[in-house]
Design an enzyme around this catalytic site. Structure first.
Site, PDB file in Angstrom:
ATOM      1  NE  ARG A   1      -3.991   1.718   2.343  1.00 46.36           N
ATOM      2  CZ  ARG A   1      -3.851   2.355   3.420  1.00 46.36           C
ATOM      3  NH1 ARG A   1      -2.928   2.015   4.584  1.00 46.36           N
ATOM      4  NH2 ARG A   1      -4.615   3.436   3.870  1.00 46.36           N
TER       5      ARG A   1
ATOM      6  CG  ASP B   1     -17.545   7.435   3.965  1.00 50.88           C
ATOM      7  OD1 ASP B   1     -17.142   6.141   4.026  1.00 50.88           O
ATOM      8  OD2 ASP B   1     -17.089   8.459   3.211  1.00 50.88           O
TER       9      ASP B   1
ATOM     10  NE  ARG C   1     -24.109   2.223   2.022  1.00 54.37           N
ATOM     11  CZ  ARG C   1     -25.074   1.595   1.199  1.00 54.37           C
ATOM     12  NH1 ARG C   1     -25.550   2.765   0.335  1.00 54.37           N
ATOM     13  NH2 ARG C   1     -25.775   0.674   1.497  1.00 54.37           N
TER      14      ARG C   1
ATOM     15  CG  HIS D   1     -13.134   7.905   2.180  1.00 53.00           C
ATOM     16  ND1 HIS D   1     -14.230   7.575   2.179  1.00 53.00           N
ATOM     17  CD2 HIS D   1     -12.807   7.443   0.963  1.00 53.00           C
ATOM     18  CE1 HIS D   1     -14.955   6.919   1.289  1.00 53.00           C
ATOM     19  NE2 HIS D   1     -14.011   6.763   0.263  1.00 53.00           N
TER      20      HIS D   1
END
Ligand code: ADP
Length: 309
Positions: free
Chosen positions: A85, A145, A148, A172
């Site tokens: 990552r 987010d 939602r 996030h």
């Protein structure tokens, strides 16, 4: 307002499409390393314009961004098999260094709207690379987010999502914080409202909504590989707040001087968004466990961004 989009992939193009349909821009210019791809995306989006609002959609070079009020940064490279990552992050930081130099050569006054994930880290990268003040470098953060979260709460309560005021804060991503204690329906604390309408928020309901928000992206990625429509619409919403100086309260990411012991960390908080960018940042009243979770989210983000330098 003229809007630039650098990175005409799924997210950048979905933002361009949402802008065309929503009517957030007078002109949209798509720039991509792959100029043919950008041209094709721009032409496809431009064919939606006759069914929507007047807007010129085209592909271009960095020079064509001259006069843009805001530029959406959606460029990025894909993770290679076996790539860590962190290595992906440093490659994306290199992409941003090039992209931001190109944008600022043509549009030095443009606000930067960061969409590339991990969006909080990339917002910090964009701030450093651009030298702009933090209020002019905005990450899409938890805008989606929060939407939602509100929509799941609204469904549970049987009311419109517009009557629910609730925020997702912090990263996030996995460490994001659903601010239950600050959530309101109408003017009432969410638990009171829920009890009065006979739809109490039990531990089960809370766990289901938490999972519905936190794992939404994972579920979509499992089904179609990536997400783009929701974030495209969220980016168009931010552009509209900027263009019309709406001063809307949105949970967007920006480098924040201090969260707990963590300094200069990009994360989402409720922020007033207008033509100057972020006009004000608000810290909601949180329960102790939520404050601790937000501080921990800030620390996790800073740990990652510190590894980049
Ligand atoms: P996403 O789903 O996040 O939109 P994509 O891979 O579909 O991801 O899109 C990323 C886009 O960014 C690609 O079209 C790619 O060509 C573009 N891109 C990568 N590096 C650069 C760069 N240095 N300058 C401009 N665009 C770039």
């Amino acid at each position: 307002m003229k809007i630039g989009i650098v990175g005409a992939g799924m997210v950048g193009s979905a933002a361009g499409y949402a802008l065309a349909l929503r009517g957030g821009a007078s002109e949209v210019v798509l720039v991509d390393l792959d100029a043919d791809y950008a041209r094709a995306q721009a032409e496809d989006i431009s064919h939606a314009v006759p069914f929507a609002h007047p807007c010129r959609v085209r592909a271009g070079e960095y020079g064509d961004l001259e006069g843009a009020g805001a530029v959406i940064l959606a460029a990025g490279v894909a993770q290679q098999p076996g790539e860590s990552r962190l290595s992906l992050l440093s490659r994306n930081a290199e992409v941003f260094a090039k992209v931001i130099a190109g944008v600022q050569g043509a549009a030095p006054d443009a606000l930067l709207l960061v969409a590339t994930n991990p969006v909080d880290i990339m917002t910090e990268v964009a701030l450093k690379a651009s030298g702009l003040p933090p209020e002019r470098v905005i990450g899409s953060g938890t805008i989606l987010d929060t939407a939602r979260y509100r929509s799941l709460l609204a469904t549970h309560l049987g009311i419109a999502a517009q009557s629910v005021h609730a925020y997702v804060l912090g990263e996030h991503g996995d460490s994001e914080v659903l601010a239950w204690s600050a959530a309101r329906a109408g003017t009432q604390p969410i638990a009171d409202f829920a009890a009065q309408v006979g739809a109490p928020i039990t531990d089960d309901v809370r766990a289901r909504i938490d999972d519905g928000v936190r794992r939404a992206a994972y579920r979509i990625i499992e089904g179609k590989g990536a997400t783009w429509y929701g974030i495209g619409a969220g980016l168009a919403r931010i552009v509209q707040a900027l263009r019309d100086d709406q001063r809307t309260v949105l949970t967007v990411s920006a480098v924040t001087p201090k969260v707990g012991e963590t300094r200069d960390v990009a994360l989402s908080l409720p922020r007033v968004v207008g033509s100057a960018g972020i006009v004000a940042t608000l810290m909601p009243d949180l329960a102790d466990d939520e404050t601790a979770a937000l501080r921990s989210s800030a620390a996790i983000l800073k740990e990652t961004s510190a590894q980049l330098v």
